[in-house]
Design a protein around this motif. Structure first.
Motif, PDB file in Angstrom:
ATOM      1  N   CYS A  31       0.841  -1.196   0.000  1.00 31.59           N
ATOM      2  CA  CYS A  31       0.000   0.000   0.000  1.00 31.59           C
ATOM      3  C   CYS A  31       0.878   1.248   0.000  1.00 31.59           C
ATOM      4  O   CYS A  31       1.991   1.232   0.533  1.00 31.59           O
ATOM      5  CB  CYS A  31      -0.910  -0.008   1.235  1.00 31.59           C
ATOM      6  SG  CYS A  31      -2.269   1.149   1.154  1.00 31.59           S
ATOM      7  N   LYS A  32       0.396   2.319  -0.588  1.00 33.71           N
ATOM      8  CA  LYS A  32       1.139   3.566  -0.660  1.00 33.71           C
ATOM      9  C   LYS A  32       0.257   4.696  -0.162  1.00 33.71           C
ATOM     10  O   LYS A  32      -0.895   4.831  -0.573  1.00 33.71           O
ATOM     11  CB  LYS A  32       1.579   3.847  -2.101  1.00 33.71           C
ATOM     12  CG  LYS A  32       2.464   5.073  -2.241  1.00 33.71           C
ATOM     13  CD  LYS A  32       2.917   5.242  -3.676  1.00 33.71           C
ATOM     14  CE  LYS A  32       3.826   6.458  -3.818  1.00 33.71           C
ATOM     15  NZ  LYS A  32       4.272   6.635  -5.224  1.00 33.71           N
ATOM     16  N   LEU A  33       0.809   5.523   0.739  1.00 36.99           N
ATOM     17  CA  LEU A  33       0.043   6.642   1.265  1.00 36.99           C
ATOM     18  C   LEU A  33      -0.350   7.605   0.153  1.00 36.99           C
ATOM     19  O   LEU A  33       0.441   7.896  -0.740  1.00 36.99           O
ATOM     20  CB  LEU A  33       0.853   7.397   2.326  1.00 36.99           C
ATOM     21  CG  LEU A  33       1.014   6.744   3.694  1.00 36.99           C
ATOM     22  CD1 LEU A  33       1.869   7.627   4.594  1.00 36.99           C
ATOM     23  CD2 LEU A  33      -0.342   6.496   4.349  1.00 36.99           C
ATOM     24  N   ARG A  34      -1.573   8.104   0.236  1.00 38.89           N
ATOM     25  CA  ARG A  34      -2.055   9.090  -0.721  1.00 38.89           C
ATOM     26  C   ARG A  34      -1.812  10.492  -0.175  1.00 38.89           C
ATOM     27  O   ARG A  34      -1.445  10.678   0.981  1.00 38.89           O
ATOM     28  CB  ARG A  34      -3.556   8.884  -0.961  1.00 38.89           C
ATOM     29  CG  ARG A  34      -3.916   7.473  -1.392  1.00 38.89           C
ATOM     30  CD  ARG A  34      -5.426   7.314  -1.514  1.00 38.89           C
ATOM     31  NE  ARG A  34      -5.785   5.945  -1.875  1.00 38.89           N
ATOM     32  CZ  ARG A  34      -7.021   5.555  -2.156  1.00 38.89           C
ATOM     33  NH1 ARG A  34      -8.016   6.417  -2.092  1.00 38.89           N
ATOM     34  NH2 ARG A  34      -7.267   4.292  -2.484  1.00 38.89           N
ATOM     35  N   GLU A  56       0.815   0.684   6.691  1.00 35.50           N
ATOM     36  CA  GLU A  56      -0.316  -0.146   6.257  1.00 35.50           C
ATOM     37  C   GLU A  56      -1.622   0.340   6.889  1.00 35.50           C
ATOM     38  O   GLU A  56      -2.653   0.472   6.209  1.00 35.50           O
ATOM     39  CB  GLU A  56      -0.061  -1.601   6.642  1.00 35.50           C
ATOM     40  CG  GLU A  56      -1.047  -2.587   6.051  1.00 35.50           C
ATOM     41  CD  GLU A  56      -0.751  -2.915   4.595  1.00 35.50           C
ATOM     42  OE1 GLU A  56      -1.702  -2.836   3.795  1.00 35.50           O
ATOM     43  OE2 GLU A  56       0.396  -3.210   4.265  1.00 35.50           O
ATOM     44  N   CYS A  89      -2.650   3.731   5.443  1.00 33.80           N
ATOM     45  CA  CYS A  89      -3.062   3.559   4.056  1.00 33.80           C
ATOM     46  C   CYS A  89      -4.472   2.981   3.972  1.00 33.80           C
ATOM     47  O   CYS A  89      -5.316   3.446   3.195  1.00 33.80           O
ATOM     48  CB  CYS A  89      -2.063   2.656   3.346  1.00 33.80           C
ATOM     49  SG  CYS A  89      -2.292   2.559   1.566  1.00 33.80           S
ATOM     50  N   GLN A 105      -6.985   5.634   4.881  1.00 32.90           N
ATOM     51  CA  GLN A 105      -7.173   6.590   3.789  1.00 32.90           C
ATOM     52  C   GLN A 105      -8.142   6.034   2.752  1.00 32.90           C
ATOM     53  O   GLN A 105      -9.003   6.750   2.233  1.00 32.90           O
ATOM     54  CB  GLN A 105      -5.836   6.920   3.133  1.00 32.90           C
ATOM     55  CG  GLN A 105      -4.966   7.892   3.902  1.00 32.90           C
ATOM     56  CD  GLN A 105      -3.722   8.260   3.119  1.00 32.90           C
ATOM     57  OE1 GLN A 105      -3.164   7.446   2.369  1.00 32.90           O
ATOM     58  NE2 GLN A 105      -3.270   9.492   3.268  1.00 32.90           N
ATOM     59  N   LYS A 106      -7.997   4.768   2.447  1.00 36.51           N
ATOM     60  CA  LYS A 106      -8.893   4.129   1.466  1.00 36.51           C
ATOM     61  C   LYS A 106     -10.332   4.062   1.976  1.00 36.51           C
ATOM     62  O   LYS A 106     -11.280   4.238   1.215  1.00 36.51           O
ATOM     63  CB  LYS A 106      -8.397   2.712   1.152  1.00 36.51           C
ATOM     64  CG  LYS A 106      -7.127   2.652   0.328  1.00 36.51           C
ATOM     65  CD  LYS A 106      -6.746   1.200   0.079  1.00 36.51           C
ATOM     66  CE  LYS A 106      -5.497   1.081  -0.768  1.00 36.51           C
ATOM     67  NZ  LYS A 106      -5.112  -0.339  -1.003  1.00 36.51           N
TER      68      LYS A 106
END
Length: 311
Positions: free
Chosen positions: A48-51, A113, A116, A119-120
């Motif tokens: 996962c990648k932070l937005r 994680e 992330c 955020q989703k």
């Protein structure tokens, strides 16, 4: 639990850091060097990648320091309140279990994680994250790896709001809540409010152990602040007293400036803060009402570093 009547602030200095004091050796593990992104094959994978948004936030405070109300207000200031939880554990036992589980999984990416995933889950919120109560697990290797992840994260970067409260009021609140009353009262819930006010009147503190307890809490609070500085974690340090009993909204404006999430910062006032509070204040503003043995407590704290905590 927050009161609605003002009383003098006891936290005039932020960020409560004594530069000449070293973190107590018993509070830290022996792991002096922590490596992120380990190439160990046993490390739990991270996909996962932070937005850029929502802003990832950790609200860090001792228990009974107003974190529930503070999270709720920050969420409202950002435009959308997200659920708050004590993700790393709501007690010493639960915190230790949380980090033991991470250790078994060798989950060195747990911080990224978690943020992330949140955020989703709440893509339209201004901020997401969790409350972190710094129990013993706070000093474990994986906890510090999580903090280093926050320190090294970029755009938007994981940030800490560090909340501290008058420690005598922390002791009083913890004593009051031993009676298993609700943690908070919603606005307009007169039955709950009355029960809280009754439970918070005539409390008798154990003066044989009070000074030692206050010193223990202060050492713990100072050690947390020092570790955040040591690891380079971006943080804003705020006072519970200024945030809830101040004559202006400057403490909240500092949070807004740091997190860059507030939608109406220029118009922020204490009247506006009280208007968006979901919880009703339930603390007595004066210790001579709160404490049955006020005279003994006052005598005990006189000429000590904790005398200014009385109000």
């Amino acid at each position: 639990d927050n009161a609605t009547k003002p009383f003098p602030s006891t936290n005039d200095k932020n960020p409560h850091i004594d530069d000449n004091k070293k973190i107590h050796k018993n509070n830290l593990d022996d792991n002096k060097k922590i490596k992120l992104n380990s190439h160990d094959n046993a490390t739990k994978p991270f996909h996962c990648k932070l937005r850029n948004s929502p802003q990832p936030v950790i609200l860090m405070s001792l228990g009974r320091s107003g974190s529930g109300s503070t999270w709720q207000i920050m969420g409202n200031l950002s435009g959308e309140e997200t659920p708050s939880d004590e993700y790393t554990g709501s007690s010493t036992k639960k915190s230790a279990a949380f980090f033991r589980k991470l250790s078994k999984q060798n989950d060195q990416n747990w911080m990224l994680e978690t943020m992330c995933e949140r955020q989703k889950k709440y893509p339209d919120a201004g901020m997401v994250g969790f409350k972190w109560k710094p129990y013993a697990g706070f000093y474990s290797a994986l906890a510090k790896i999580g903090l280093q992840s926050a320190a090294s994260s970029r755009k938007p970067g994981i940030k800490v709001v560090r909340l501290r409260r008058n420690l005598l009021d922390v002791v009083i609140s913890r004593t009051k809540h031993k009676d298993k009353i609700q943690a908070h009262c919603a606005k307009g819930d007169e039955k709950c409010i009355q029960k809280h006010l009754e439970a918070g009147t005539g409390i008798e503190l154990n003066t044989d152990k009070l000074l030692a307890l206050l010193r223990s809490y202060k050492k713990q609070e100072d050690a947390v602040d020092e570790l955040l500085v040591e690891l380079g974690v971006p943080a804003v340090h705020i006072s519970f007293e200024k945030a809830y009993y101040g004559t202006n909204a400057n403490e909240w404006i500092r949070v807004c400036d740091f997190l860059e999430i507030c939608t109406k910062k220029k118009k922020l006032t204490m009247t506006g803060i009280h208007a968006i509070m979901g919880h009703e204040g339930t603390s007595n503003p004066y210790h001579n009402v709160t404490l049955k043995n006020y005279g003994a407590v006052k005598e005990l704290l006189q000429n000590t570093e904790f005398e200014p905590l009385l109000h």
